[in-house]
Scaffold this active site. Structure first.
Site, PDB file in Angstrom:
ATOM      1  N   ASP A 261       0.860  -1.169   0.000  1.00 35.15           N
ATOM      2  CA  ASP A 261       0.000   0.000   0.000  1.00 35.15           C
ATOM      3  C   ASP A 261       0.910   1.238   0.000  1.00 35.15           C
ATOM      4  O   ASP A 261       2.135   1.126   0.073  1.00 35.15           O
ATOM      5  CB  ASP A 261      -0.964  -0.028   1.203  1.00 35.15           C
TER       6      ASP A 261
HETATM    7  C1  GLC Z   1      -4.253   4.342  -0.335  1.00 33.50           C
HETATM    8  C2  GLC Z   1      -5.168   3.204   0.008  1.00 33.50           C
HETATM    9  C3  GLC Z   1      -5.247   2.157  -1.057  1.00 33.50           C
HETATM   10  C4  GLC Z   1      -5.030   2.797  -2.411  1.00 33.50           C
HETATM   11  C5  GLC Z   1      -3.593   3.290  -2.449  1.00 33.50           C
HETATM   12  C6  GLC Z   1      -3.288   3.987  -3.784  1.00 33.50           C
HETATM   13  O1  GLC Z   1      -3.645   4.852   0.802  1.00 33.50           O
HETATM   14  O2  GLC Z   1      -5.014   2.548   1.251  1.00 33.50           O
HETATM   15  O3  GLC Z   1      -6.545   1.548  -0.947  1.00 33.50           O
HETATM   16  O4  GLC Z   1      -5.256   1.857  -3.443  1.00 33.50           O
HETATM   17  O5  GLC Z   1      -3.301   4.166  -1.373  1.00 33.50           O
HETATM   18  O6  GLC Z   1      -4.037   5.165  -3.887  1.00 33.50           O
END
Ligand code: GLC
Length: 722
Positions: A261
């Protein structure tokens, strides 16, 4: 499946061949994702792509910029490897569908698959080839802002919708997106409903509630997966080898790749399980994270870790081979001639969004059959801070939605009511605490036959890191509803929110109550269609609506406990005698100051007609164990309707405690007035199996089954399954 296996075998062999031609630095480049430059291709980014230092770009959606980045990757980088272009296409792209929690209220996987297919086509037209969706976090805490992105509280519902999205995203030919199962795992159990907070989940609950939707997604062929930010029982998934290798790859046979993430690899240092970014990079790569989303830990430390023999080359080789296999399997190497362009929502896309919004609407109350309204028969007054907010109605996680194509309820009603429509927002926002415009609003209501009051939460009050400790209506919205109720005119309340709100007083005073979530681009026409009965009210709750935040977590599939509350044992705080002795009240599982039942239960929703269930019986035992059941469903109302026929089961005696009931199947049944249909369900031993702390088992014995149209279904039979 044989064809898919051959296809991925071919992709794998091409990947292995390419891998053999790459240097260590080039391999590590494939494991690095950086952010795009908002439609530009600055020199630094150009050089990083040309040198093979990155394998993916996130948050670039400009077709020309993507085309140039892919051209550089294809023509100038050492191995000509195309880029993964990732974007959060969560519930739509230009055309915005209801938030996933709203789509779940449709109980219609085909509709959700179509939404994913439409979204993929729009995003792929602009050059996006990977979405960080579906989100499969079972969510039982409405304080958590990300419940909006979830499919609610039930593992089966979540699994069915998640696999539908995987199919919709990945089966669109050259208009497909690689899907991404997230956030692995148990993110929705964050303490106090506070985003990113610790999740402490017992092994049985992890295996029986939180893991199953991800296993379903893996079986559906999802090509990528994302670990969650939070720590799981003390071990953050971004460095959790048991999760990412033992469970995901060894036990489940996952053949895709894992993306961290946002900077979650570097966050292992913040969690306090890694000493520094180098240690974090080591832990994540050993755990099986293929790609680093923007933290820089892999780019900064992986090569040195390999050269120092801290990370074995084969570990990197396998992770890179998985990434290359996914790129081959997605056809990225064969898309050189692809042209990208800005997408414009088509009529078909907006029709799909309209149907999704219509089916997401849940009718919770309809006193004296107030709804549906007869067209043209009543003068309407439309009030409230969310009645004309084409942007807010799109909901959370909308980066690319075309607000100019979003139609509010006010705009939709003006099309039919013309200038007859009385309208007033009354409050500047949902959080506005003023009462100054109440008198004028009440005058408008008194001058009309019926008032439609649209209130709830703006999009920003749910979504990532937007959690609330108090889930009641913000601002003075309830006071406004109470003032309008006092006018004596019929009051239809439309609640627009990204979470279940605790609205007992509102539900009490509303004559009719619609829960519409954040319905997306076609919110206005969809709500108007349901208000006037142009379509039936068919939505059913995918999540429990609590009476009070103090009840949370409150969900239907709870444990029985050794001392369940009964009407005889429940005492309300106001009814306790003075000087009541210690054991005179309580002694069972309830709160003294709130009714133990939810305001509205999981699976609940009214229709404009009425359905009756009867003749529920076991038809026969099926081969390999299991049973076949049948029930008769009859439309006893005076208009057609669609019922969500739900089957619940309780394992009465097992080696570990089991929920009071669990959803095991459902069917959508459309019946004309007076018509009936025999519905059949099959329950296999697998359906009745559970994880007992050591293994997944089927334990023969007594079960109770219920059939009906909510988790409160009371038509039951006793089964003995061997
Ligand atoms: C965010 C989220 C995730 C998302 C990623 C990219 O913090 O937790 O769900 O896909 O970053 O935006």
């Amino acid at each position: 499946m044989a064809e898919a296996a051959t296809f991925s075998a071919r992709a794998r062999s091409r990947a292995e061949k390419l891998l053999g031609e790459m240097t260590l630095a080039q391999k590590i480049g494939q494991m690095v994702q950086i952010e795009g430059a908002d439609g530009q291709v600055p020199l630094a980014l150009r050089q990083q792509v040309a040198s093979g230092a990155i394998g993916s770009v996130i948050n670039e959606v400009d077709p020309a910029a993507i085309a140039e980045l892919q051209r550089i990757a294809r023509e100038e980088s050492p191995n000509g490897i195309p880029l993964l272009i990732g974007r959060d296409v969560i519930h739509g792209f230009k055309t915005v569908f209801p938030i996933p929690l709203g789509m779940a209220a449709s109980w219609n996987p085909e509709l959700v698959e179509e939404a994913a297919r439409v979204s993929a086509a729009e995003a792929a037209e602009q050059g996006v080839n990977w979405t960080f969706s579906p989100m499969l976090d079972v969510s039982r805490d409405p304080r958590w802002g990300r419940i909006a992105e979830s499919f609610g509280e039930d593992p089966l519902l979540t699994a069915e919708f998640g696999t539908a999205m995987v199919r919709g995203y990945q089966n669109g030919g050259d208009r497909q997106l690689i899907s991404c199962l997230k956030h692995f795992v148990g993110y929705g159990a964050c303490e106090a409903g506070k985003d990113y907070a610790s999740t402490n989940i017992p092994d049985t609950e992890l295996h029986n509630v939180y893991l199953p939707p991800f296993l379903a997604g893996v079986r559906a062929g999802a090509q990528s997966l994302m670990p969650s930010f939070s720590d799981l029982n003390g071990s953050p998934p971004s460095g959790n080898r048991w999760l990412l290798r033992d469970i995901l790859r060894e036990r489940w046979g996952f053949e895709g790749f894992v993306i961290s993430d946002w900077a979650s690899i570097a966050q292992l240092v913040v969690h306090g399980v890694a000493a520094d970014d180098e240690d974090a990079a080591r832990q994540s790569v050993v755990a099986g994270v293929n790609m680093d989303m923007v933290s820089g830990a892999y780019a900064g430390h992986l090569e040195l870790l390999v050269k120092a023999d801290v990370v074995p080359v084969p570990v990197v080789d396998e992770l890179v081979c998985e990434l290359l296999t996914a790129k081959y399997a997605a056809g990225l190497f064969d898309q050189a001639k692809r042209r990208y362009s800005f997408c414009t929502p088509t009529a078909e896309a907006e029709d799909a969004a309209l149907r999704a919004a219509q089916e997401s609407i849940v009718l919770l109350k309809n006193s004296d059959g107030l709804l549906p309204l007869a067209e043209g028969a009543s003068s309407l007054c439309l009030l409230g801070p969310l009645a004309d907010q084409p942007d807010e109605q799109l909901g959370t996680w909308v980066f690319d939605g075309d607000v100019s194509r979003s139609v509010s309820l006010k705009q939709a009603l003006e099309r039919t009511e013309g200038n007859q429509l009385q309208y007033d927002a009354v409050l500047a926002t949902s959080r506005d605490r003023s009462h100054s415009s109440f008198a004028q609003a009440c005058q408008r209501a008194e001058a009309s036959d019926v008032t439609v009051l649209t209130l709830g939460e703006e999009a920003i009050l749910s979504g990532e890191a937007h959690c609330r400790a108090d889930i009641s209506l913000p601002g003075s919205q309830l006071a406004l509803a109470q003032s309008l109720k006092a006018t004596g005119k019929p009051l239809i309340v439309v609640v627009m929110a990204g979470r279940p709100l605790a609205i007992p007083e509102l539900a009490e005073l509303a004559d009719a109550l619609l829960y519409v979530w954040h319905p997306g681009s076609m919110a206005g026409p969809a709500i108007a269609d349901v208000l006037f009965g142009r379509v039936e009210a068919t939505g059913r709750l995918p999540v429990t609506l609590p009476r009070s935040v103090g009840q949370v977590p409150i969900y239907y599939a709870h444990g029985k406990t050794g001392k369940p509350a009964t009407p005889e044992t429940i005492v309300h705080i106001d009814d306790i005698d003075a000087k009541a002795p210690q054991t005179s009240v309580g002694n069972t599982s309830f709160h003294l100051d709130v009714d133990p039942s939810p305001l509205y239960p999981f699976g609940f929703g009214l229709s404009y007609t009425k359905f009756e269930f009867s003749d529920f019986q076991e038809v026969r035992a099926t081969p390999l164990g299991g049973v076949e059941l049948s029930a008769l469903v009859r439309n006893i109302g005076d208009r057609p309707g669609r019922e969500v026929v739900q089957l619940y089961v309780r394992d009465k005696v097992a080696s570990v405690t089991r929920p009071v009931r669990e959803l095991k199947a459902w069917q959508l049944v459309t019946l004309e007035a007076g018509a009936s249909e025999q519905i059949r369900f099959r329950l296999s031993r697998d359906d009745l199996s559970f994880y007992n702390g050591r293994e997944t088992v089927f334990e023969p014995g007594g079960f109770t089954a219920w059939v009906g149209n909510s988790s409160d279904a009371d038509l039951s039979i006793e089964l003995d399954v061997r």
